[in-house]
Motif scaffolding. Structure first.
Motif, PDB file in Angstrom:
ATOM      1  N   SER A  97       0.852  -1.187   0.000  1.00  0.00           N
ATOM      2  CA  SER A  97       0.000   0.000   0.000  1.00  0.00           C
ATOM      3  C   SER A  97       0.886   1.235   0.000  1.00  0.00           C
ATOM      4  CB  SER A  97      -0.921   0.018   1.224  1.00  0.00           C
ATOM      5  OG  SER A  97      -0.175   0.306   2.409  1.00  0.00           O
ATOM      6  N   GLU A  98       0.309   2.352  -0.394  1.00  0.00           N
ATOM      7  CA  GLU A  98       1.064   3.604  -0.401  1.00  0.00           C
ATOM      8  C   GLU A  98       1.488   3.994   1.006  1.00  0.00           C
ATOM      9  OE1 GLU A  98       2.306   5.144  -2.818  1.00  0.00           O
ATOM     10  OE2 GLU A  98       1.276   4.257  -4.550  1.00  0.00           O
ATOM     11  N   THR A  99       0.635   3.722   1.987  1.00  0.00           N
ATOM     12  CA  THR A  99       0.980   4.038   3.372  1.00  0.00           C
ATOM     13  C   THR A  99       2.199   3.245   3.821  1.00  0.00           C
ATOM     14  OG1 THR A  99      -1.324   4.547   3.908  1.00  0.00           O
ATOM     15  CG2 THR A  99       0.137   4.041   5.743  1.00  0.00           C
ATOM     16  N   LEU A 101       4.502   1.926   1.887  1.00  0.00           N
ATOM     17  CA  LEU A 101       5.682   2.355   1.135  1.00  0.00           C
ATOM     18  C   LEU A 101       6.219   3.679   1.667  1.00  0.00           C
ATOM     19  CD1 LEU A 101       7.572   1.689  -1.171  1.00  0.00           C
ATOM     20  CD2 LEU A 101       6.005   2.854  -2.739  1.00  0.00           C
ATOM     21  N   ARG A 102       5.327   4.586   2.062  1.00  0.00           N
ATOM     22  CA  ARG A 102       5.784   5.854   2.652  1.00  0.00           C
ATOM     23  C   ARG A 102       6.581   5.602   3.922  1.00  0.00           C
ATOM     24  NH1 ARG A 102       0.728   7.891   0.961  1.00  0.00           N
ATOM     25  NH2 ARG A 102      -0.188   7.454   2.999  1.00  0.00           N
ATOM     26  N   LEU A 139       4.165  -2.795  -4.341  1.00  0.00           N
ATOM     27  CA  LEU A 139       4.435  -1.433  -4.804  1.00  0.00           C
ATOM     28  C   LEU A 139       5.910  -1.068  -4.697  1.00  0.00           C
ATOM     29  CD1 LEU A 139       1.401   0.541  -3.327  1.00  0.00           C
ATOM     30  CD2 LEU A 139       1.608  -0.631  -5.526  1.00  0.00           C
TER      31      LEU A 139
END
Length: 381
Positions: A97-99, A101-102, A139
């Motif tokens: 998820s983008e979260t 990966l951040r 991702l």
């Protein structure tokens, strides 16, 4: 065995207890270690035994730098005859998820600022370092090729044997049954084989530290949590690092002997120190890992076991002194403690002998929970 004396008694014969014993004995401190079973019989010997620099807090990164510098030379330094199986085959944290990966990018930014050469990989780059992975849904990942594996048993035995050679007494099959206090100060240890007069006690008993601390009136905020692992038959070595998937908490690696070790951070796992394994785990971890690495289909499972985590409210360790004079603790590592044995063994020795720790670990203090000064480690499964 009655009326014996030591400067420092250590409770717990895991890798931390043995490392502390070696460091203290190396400084000429008369040291005794008590283990109710055998060395590495608890959480240390049941560990997945990953070693890494990839953490998300400054203190853990700094400690890990020291640990990872030590592991390649530790066998020679401790004079141990068996192989510690140090294997820098890499460590891969995968985001779905983008979260996630951040957070991995934030971790890597911190690591890079401290001189750790981790980096973020694209799905294409993931396939380069782990060609047998199915990267669907991935991702990106954080990666460090120098992270890897060590044998938890030989690591513990190496510290224990070296401590003995330095003069420490290592007493296995010796259960600690109580502590003696005089005027609020630690003065002795009661064991199944007699009493000892001591000047200080270091509790390195993992989740069982809660019970030990109660003897001196302390409430250590640790929740025990059962974690299970399974190991396969050995297969030909392939290019595959330690892999941790943030979507479902599954993780696995190939060990130097060719076996694969599979784990899963089940959020519904039992909150106890039970050594019971479950069929549910066998089914669930196999399903999760095979979906991501189908080449393992048909590889036979050899055995399965459990080991307890000692989880604190912020998933960070408790290290140092306590309100009870002469009572020190090293526990609460929340599943990533084995790899900190080199640094924290040295630090606990320095604290107990009144020296300034070579790395500041004041943020691990026991009092932080009452102070409301928690700080969370994001790189945990």
């Amino acid at each position: 065995m009655t009326g014996r004396t030591a400067d420092v008694a250590i409770i717990g014969g895991g890798v931390h207890g043995c490392s502390i014993a070696w460091h203290l004995a190396s400084e000429g401190v008369k040291t005794v270690l008590f283990e109710r079973d055998y060395l590495s019989s608890g959480a240390s010997g049941r560990s997945a035994a990953g070693i890494r620099r990839q953490f998300g807090t400054t203190v853990n990164c700094r400690l890990s730098i020291y640990n990872m510098e030590k592991f390649p030379v530790l066998q020679d330094e401790l004079g141990y005859g068996a192989d510690l199986e140090y294997d820098p085959s890499g460590y891969l944290w995968i985001a779905y998820s983008e979260t996630q990966l951040r957070q991995l990018k934030k971790n890597v930014q911190l690591q890079n600022s401290l001189g750790i050469d981790s980096r973020i990989l694209t799905p294409e780059e993931i396939r380069e370092v782990a060609p047998h992975l199915d990267t669907e849904g991935m991702l990106g990942a954080s990666w460090n090729e120098k992270d890897g594996h060590i044998n938890p048993h030989t690591l513990t035995f190496a510290y224990g044997d070296a401590a003995r050679r330095k003069g420490a007494e290592i007493l296995t099959e010796t259960e600690v049954t109580g502590l003696k206090m005089v005027n609020g100060k630690i003065r002795g240890v009661k064991t199944s084989r007699g009493e000892w007069e001591v000047g200080a006690v270091v509790c390195a008993a993992g989740p069982w530290s809660v019970d030990v601390a109660r003897w001196v009136g302390l409430d250590v905020p640790i929740t025990p949590e059962r974690h299970q692992l399974l190991v396969t038959e050995p297969v030909e070595r392939m290019k595959h690092p330690m892999t941790l998937c943030l979507d479902d908490g599954s993780y696995w690696k190939q060990c130097p002997n060719g076996t694969f070790l599979l784990g899963w951070g089940n959020p519904e796992e039992k909150k106890d120190t039970s050594y019971e394994s479950s069929w549910q785990f066998l089914e669930e971890v196999s399903k999760r890992v095979l979906a991501k690495m189908p080449i393992l289909q048909g590889v036979r499972v050899v055995r399965q076991w459990t080991g307890p985590y000692d989880i604190t409210p912020d998933q960070q360790a408790i290290v140092g002194g306590t309100p009870v004079e002469g009572f020190y603790i090293d526990c609460g590592w929340s599943g990533h403690g084995l790899q900190f044995a080199p640094s924290v063994g040295r630090i606990m020795s320095e604290i107990v002998t009144g020296k300034h720790p070579f790395i500041d670990v004041s943020m691990f203090r026991y009092s932080r929970f009452e102070e409301g000064d928690l700080f969370f480690e994001p790189a945990c499964i």
